[in-house]
Enzyme design. Structure first.
Site, PDB file in Angstrom:
ATOM      1  N   HIS A 276       0.837  -1.202   0.000  1.00 42.66           N
ATOM      2  CA  HIS A 276       0.000   0.000   0.000  1.00 42.66           C
ATOM      3  C   HIS A 276       0.875   1.257   0.000  1.00 42.66           C
ATOM      4  O   HIS A 276       0.644   2.179  -0.784  1.00 42.66           O
ATOM      5  CB  HIS A 276      -0.920  -0.011   1.226  1.00 42.66           C
ATOM      6  N   GLU A 277       1.873   1.282   0.885  1.00 45.96           N
ATOM      7  CA  GLU A 277       2.766   2.441   0.947  1.00 45.96           C
ATOM      8  C   GLU A 277       3.552   2.601  -0.354  1.00 45.96           C
ATOM      9  O   GLU A 277       3.799   3.715  -0.813  1.00 45.96           O
ATOM     10  CB  GLU A 277       3.726   2.299   2.131  1.00 45.96           C
ATOM     11  N   HIS A 280       1.656   4.445  -3.034  1.00 48.15           N
ATOM     12  CA  HIS A 280       1.746   5.913  -2.997  1.00 48.15           C
ATOM     13  C   HIS A 280       2.963   6.391  -3.796  1.00 48.15           C
ATOM     14  O   HIS A 280       2.905   7.415  -4.474  1.00 48.15           O
ATOM     15  CB  HIS A 280       1.866   6.398  -1.547  1.00 48.15           C
TER      16      HIS A 280
END
Length: 447
Positions: A276-277, A280
């Site tokens: 998820h990170e 970004h």
């Protein structure tokens, strides 16, 4: 006149606080839609009865505090001006040197407001302890409180001294010059945050689990993300909440995992969070965020440059401010900044929630594990006593991330889409084969 304005401001705030109380504690609840009852998104399927009760109570109290504290901040600054306290601070800070005078005034103002808000901060600390979120001892909390004071005062001091110097130099274009200086300052703060500021609060060290680190770095390599080390931070002495993030820019960028996350989640769940990170990073959200921040600062400073002279010309006698360049105008500047941030938060939160949804989708693409994604969100909700589906007003003003109900639904939609694609491809293949057979049957034979 000032007394009447002060009483009026107090009455408006009291009416607002009462209205928000009824909205938060007795207004419409987000709840769980009937179609999702009993699904993995329903908190009754993964939270105990006690956790559900605590989550409901804790969320309402936090939501109420959020909606009354920011306007209370405006009220405090307004009363500082109405009562003449701002003028007293200026008198105490009097010096022949403008920079020293402005710096001393800011210190008195900052110290006073810190003391005013200390009981609220202390209550929030005890609230977090009472509901089992915080594990931090009071001495440790006070240490962080003092560090916060000096770090925030130091950065604010730099901004204020430069800002009022620019106002003295150019009363009409100060906002644009201030914005130009914001760009290198913001980048500098992002660069030093991981190596200078963050270590003041917590201890960071390379991830001890080298096997997990290898998996994370392998995942980063799949996403074409340059990264050599993963850091963990000792947060279990302060909280039971779970978190992980990517911070910094350039050579100071790093992947950080809270030890609470490492202790509570499986490797698959941690890899989903890391993916998820990484989403970004891949989606360029950090650069979009910087651009959005700079644009909002430009618009905000321009609006303040227009509003402050107008307010002072109309209400300067009541506010006890003669001109924009007076350091006594600083409380008015803070009120306008806080107000603009508050009213623009629905838009900035909407953009943030969209980016978080994109990062969730990217994490699913990278890991392909719907089970790990769902269990991750469930564990995050349990650890933080999160409200899975908050009321609309709470969502638009408070939530930078989609509520857990929406995040789990995102996973469900992704999974359904993935299931449909192979079936559609299979149907397409069958259709192609059927058409091919028809062509064979209708094709004329040749001798």
């Amino acid at each position: 006149m000032s007394k009447k304005w002060s009483i009026a401001a107090l009455l408006v705030y009291v009416v607002y606080a009462i209205g928000m109380y009824f909205y938060i504690f007795h207004g419409p609840s987000g709840g769980v839609p009937a179609t999702l009852k009993g699904t993995v998104a329903d908190p009754q399927t993964f939270m105990t009865e006690r956790e559900l009760l605590l989550s409901d109570d804790f969320s309402k109290i936090r939501n109420y505090l959020f909606f009354i504290i920011t306007p209370f901040e405006w009220l405090v600054y307004i009363l500082i001006m109405f009562t003449g306290l701002s003028r007293i601070f200026e008198k105490w800070a009097d010096s022949r040197w403008k920079l020293i005078k402005n710096g001393a005034y800011l210190f008195l103002l900052y110290l006073f407001t810190t003391l005013i808000f200390y009981p609220i901060d202390l209550y929030r600390y005890h609230l977090s302890k009472e509901y089992g979120i915080s594990t931090q001892e009071f001495s440790s909390w006070m240490k962080d409180f003092v560090i916060d004071f000096w770090v925030n005062f130091g950065t604010t001091l730099i901004v204020v001294l430069v800002l009022y110097w620019l106002i003295q130099k150019s009363t009409k274009k100060w906002w644009f010059h201030a914005w130009l200086l914001t760009i290198p300052f913001a980048i500098f703060m992002m660069y030093i945050q991981p190596v200078v500021i963050d270590p003041l609060y917590n201890e960071f060290y390379p991830l001890k689990d080298k096997e997990l680190e290898a998996k994370i770095l392998s995942l980063a390599d799949q996403a074409d993300i340059p990264s050599e080390h993963v850091f963990e931070v000792n947060m279990s002495e302060k909280t039971n909440a779970l978190n992980a993030y990517v911070t910094g820019i350039g050579e100071n960028s790093r992947i950080v995992l809270w030890d609470t996350t490492l202790n509570s989640l499986t490797d698959e769940e941690i890899l989903f969070i890391m993916a998820h990170e990484m989403g970004h990073y891949v989606e360029k959200h950090i650069y979009i965020g910087i651009a959005s921040y700079l644009i909002s600062i430009l618009v905000g400073l321009w609006l303040i440059a227009k509003l402050m002279p107008w307010i002072i010309s109309r209400f300067g006698s009541v506010l006890k401010i003669d001109k924009v360049g007076d350091i006594r105008s600083l409380p008015l500047f803070f009120v306008l900044v806080s107000f603009l941030l508050f009213v623009s938060s629905p838009l900035s939160n909407y953009i943030s929630r969209y980016q978080e949804t994109r990062a969730d989708e990217y994490a699913m693409e990278l890991t392909g594990s719907a089970e790990a994604a769902v269990s991750t969100f469930q564990n995050l909700a349990k650890a933080g006593l999160s409200e899975v589906n908050p009321p609309w007003l709470v969502k638009i003003f408070r939530y930078t991330h989609p509520p857990m109900l929406e995040r789990i639904n995102t996973i469900a939609r992704y999974t359904d889409t993935k299931k449909e694609k192979p079936e559609q491809e299979k149907d397409a293949d069958d259709q192609t084969e059927t058409e091919s057979e028809k062509e064979k049957q209708t094709k004329p034979k040749t001798e």
